[in-house]
Design an enzyme around this catalytic site. Structure first.
Site, PDB file in Angstrom:
ATOM      1  N   LEU A 161       1.004  -1.212  -0.043  1.00 39.41           N
ATOM      2  CA  LEU A 161       0.075   0.014   0.167  1.00 39.41           C
ATOM      3  C   LEU A 161       0.945   1.385   0.073  1.00 39.41           C
ATOM      4  O   LEU A 161       1.791   1.301   0.655  1.00 39.41           O
ATOM      5  CB  LEU A 161      -0.941   0.256   1.248  1.00 39.41           C
ATOM      6  CG  LEU A 161      -1.782  -1.235   1.408  1.00 39.41           C
ATOM      7  CD1 LEU A 161      -2.980  -0.973   2.584  1.00 39.41           C
ATOM      8  CD2 LEU A 161      -2.935  -1.300   0.129  1.00 39.41           C
ATOM      9  N   SER A 190       2.508  -9.546   5.458  1.00 40.69           N
ATOM     10  CA  SER A 190       2.797  -9.067   6.722  1.00 40.69           C
ATOM     11  C   SER A 190       2.511  -7.446   6.487  1.00 40.69           C
ATOM     12  O   SER A 190       2.459  -7.020   5.411  1.00 40.69           O
ATOM     13  CB  SER A 190       4.150  -9.201   7.025  1.00 40.69           C
ATOM     14  OG  SER A 190       5.181  -8.402   5.962  1.00 40.69           O
ATOM     15  N   GLY A 191       2.229  -6.808   7.577  1.00 36.70           N
ATOM     16  CA  GLY A 191       1.970  -5.178   7.435  1.00 36.70           C
ATOM     17  C   GLY A 191       1.051  -5.069   6.523  1.00 36.70           C
ATOM     18  O   GLY A 191      -0.213  -5.423   6.585  1.00 36.70           O
ATOM     19  N   ASP A 192       1.392  -3.772   5.699  1.00 41.42           N
ATOM     20  CA  ASP A 192       0.857  -3.615   4.567  1.00 41.42           C
ATOM     21  C   ASP A 192       0.726  -4.300   3.104  1.00 41.42           C
ATOM     22  O   ASP A 192       0.671  -3.659   2.057  1.00 41.42           O
ATOM     23  CB  ASP A 192       0.725  -2.165   4.227  1.00 41.42           C
ATOM     24  CG  ASP A 192       2.115  -1.566   3.897  1.00 41.42           C
ATOM     25  OD1 ASP A 192       2.928  -2.201   4.404  1.00 41.42           O
ATOM     26  OD2 ASP A 192       2.145  -0.479   3.224  1.00 41.42           O
ATOM     27  N   GLU A 193       1.456  -5.352   3.448  1.00 41.79           N
ATOM     28  CA  GLU A 193       1.698  -6.309   2.140  1.00 41.79           C
ATOM     29  C   GLU A 193       1.047  -7.402   1.924  1.00 41.79           C
ATOM     30  O   GLU A 193       0.841  -8.086   2.737  1.00 41.79           O
ATOM     31  CB  GLU A 193       3.368  -6.643   2.253  1.00 41.79           C
ATOM     32  CG  GLU A 193       3.659  -7.337   0.700  1.00 41.79           C
ATOM     33  CD  GLU A 193       5.299  -7.505   0.998  1.00 41.79           C
ATOM     34  OE1 GLU A 193       6.176  -6.565   0.751  1.00 41.79           O
ATOM     35  OE2 GLU A 193       5.633  -8.477   1.730  1.00 41.79           O
TER      36      GLU A 193
END
Length: 213
Positions: free
Chosen positions: A74, A114-117
């Site tokens: 993102l 993970s995270g915004d991935e």
């Protein structure tokens, strides 16, 4: 044995059997929940990294299977966390997950790495993957989220990589998609397809292969 004692014994045995059945069903429920939690992301409900890598390794084990991957990161997500807080960031991630699943064609799996991935595994050739990538980009661009009465438009940098005849490991294919995604982010977002001329791959491959394990 008196009839009353026999009936009491039968009743006691039946109760024990029912209790054992109930306990067994409860254990099965806990086991199923544990298995689901082990393979799904708690925040979005999507398949997690472990599940996505396992599925990708499985489909790559068949040389005749056509598969491609889309790796999405993102844009400006750090700004959301910094300006609005992590609760708002979580809200955006859940919204993005729903948008990606709705835009995904049949036989396509969407997961959160993970995270915004996010990762999309496409069952098909490069043309199918390109169409899916554009659909994902459009879905995010059209997904308007309101944060503190301010509209926030989701955009992503998307890297596309198609498995060739020599691909047998998920880490290699994902490293290529990651290189393409990094090139897309450097260009300001959008979709970028992997090709061997991407010079960032050689610099990033070792780190990415460790990251995707």
């Amino acid at each position: 044995m008196p009839r009353s004692a026999t009936l009491a014994l039968l009743f006691s045995t039946s109760c024990c059997c029912l209790l054992l059945i109930a306990y067994s069903l409860r254990l099965r429920g806990h086991l199923a929940a544990a298995r689901h939690e082990a393979r799904h992301d708690e925040l979005t409900g999507l398949p997690n990294r472990r599940a996505m890598l396992a599925h990708l390794d499985q489909v790559l084990s068949n040389p005749a299977h056509r598969v491609a991957v889309l790796l999405l990161d993102l844009d400006r997500f750090k700004d959301v966390n910094d300006e609005y807080g992590h609760a708002a960031g979580d809200f955006v991630l859940r919204h993005v997950a729903v948008a990606l699943v709705r835009a995904a064609p049949p036989r396509t799996i969407v997961g959160r790495m993970s995270g915004d991935e996010f990762l999309i595994i496409v069952d098909g050739d490069a043309d199918t993957a390109r169409s899916c990538a554009q659909a994902a980009a459009n879905a995010l661009a059209n997904a308007t989220i309101t944060l503190r009465w301010q509209p926030f438009h989701c955009h992503a940098s998307i890297g596309l990589a198609t498995a060739g005849p020599g691909h047998r490991a998920a880490t290699e294919l994902l490293a290529q998609a990651d290189a393409a995604m990094y090139a897309a982010k450097q260009a300001g977002g959008g979709v970028r397809e992997y090709h061997p001329d991407l010079t960032d791959l050689s610099r990033r491959t070792d780190n990415d292969r460790r990251r995707f394990r």
